[in-house]
Design an enzyme around this catalytic site. Sequence first.
Site, PDB file in Angstrom:
ATOM      1  CG  PHE A 172      -2.018   0.953   1.231  1.00 44.93           C
ATOM      2  CD1 PHE A 172      -3.191   0.675   0.561  1.00 44.93           C
ATOM      3  CD2 PHE A 172      -1.906   2.168   1.895  1.00 44.93           C
ATOM      4  CE1 PHE A 172      -4.237   1.574   0.553  1.00 44.93           C
ATOM      5  CE2 PHE A 172      -2.941   3.081   1.893  1.00 44.93           C
ATOM      6  CZ  PHE A 172      -4.121   2.786   1.212  1.00 44.93           C
TER       7      PHE A 172
ATOM      8  CG  HIS B 190      -8.725  -1.314   6.060  1.00 43.11           C
ATOM      9  ND1 HIS B 190      -9.757  -1.153   5.156  1.00 43.11           N
ATOM     10  CD2 HIS B 190      -8.324  -0.046   6.368  1.00 43.11           C
ATOM     11  CE1 HIS B 190      -9.960   0.125   4.939  1.00 43.11           C
ATOM     12  NE2 HIS B 190      -9.116   0.824   5.669  1.00 43.11           N
TER      13      HIS B 190
ATOM     14  CB  CYS C 109     -12.863  15.905  -0.343  1.00 41.30           C
ATOM     15  SG  CYS C 109     -13.055  14.310   0.497  1.00 41.30           S
TER      16      CYS C 109
ATOM     17  CB  CYS D  27     -10.540  13.247   3.734  1.00 39.87           C
ATOM     18  SG  CYS D  27      -9.074  12.230   3.485  1.00 39.87           S
ATOM     19  CG  ASP D  28     -11.304   7.762   6.333  1.00 42.51           C
ATOM     20  OD1 ASP D  28     -10.622   7.996   5.310  1.00 42.51           O
ATOM     21  OD2 ASP D  28     -11.904   6.681   6.499  1.00 42.51           O
ATOM     22  CB  THR D  29      -6.771   9.507   4.484  1.00 38.87           C
ATOM     23  OG1 THR D  29      -7.657   8.429   4.201  1.00 38.87           O
ATOM     24  CG2 THR D  29      -5.354   9.075   4.192  1.00 38.87           C
TER      25      THR D  29
ATOM     26  CB  CYS E  13      -5.379  15.754  -1.338  1.00 40.57           C
ATOM     27  SG  CYS E  13      -6.988  15.376  -2.078  1.00 40.57           S
TER      28      CYS E  13
END
Length: 210
Positions: free
Chosen positions: A25, A204, A46, A49-51, A31
């Site tokens: 990964f 995951h 956006c 976003c959870d990242t 972004c």
Amino acid sequence: MTYSVKECFLTLQGEGVQAGSRAVFLRFAGCNLWTGREQDRASAQCNFCDTDFVGTDGEGGGKFKSADKLAARIETLWGEGTEQRLVVITGGEPMLQLDQALVDALHARGFRVAAETNGTLPAIDGIDWICVSPKAGTEVVQRQGNELKLVWPQKGIDPEALETWDFDHFLVQPMDCAEREQAIDAAVALAMERPKWRLTLQAHKVIGLP
């Protein structure tokens, strides 16, 4: 080109059609729809976003001065064996950095290259698996690929309109938000009402993988 990588590690793909597949990964930093800073979230294109894609300080992250050096790191992480090699490239927005040189270097090492993108930038040639996750209020130019993954619910997106795009698979994924149960219900309802869509979950997170 120097690549800015937030994190890079061996895991199992957690969502989508290829869920459960062994994969390296690779998350690029940066972004085009959000700075990654919480103070900018409310005004971002956006905002759910959870990242964390800011910087290069994650597991396996760093600056890589050439495609060959980054591909070599990915090969090292995969380890022994050449069968079913898969690298999943995401972000942030991977199309800000993913280029032909890196795709070629990965192919030379026997990897299938998958990319997860918001679709606002065109995908380069040679990617083996393209997953587009559209965001409301953005202009999606990449309207063909292997997998369309709709995070749901989102105001301002019409699933029926998306069904005219040229994808092999149409997936709906509950938004990871404070109203998690309502999001799951909404995603299930969409899949039940429109059979072209299949429900996908972030496995995951369920089993504790990164």
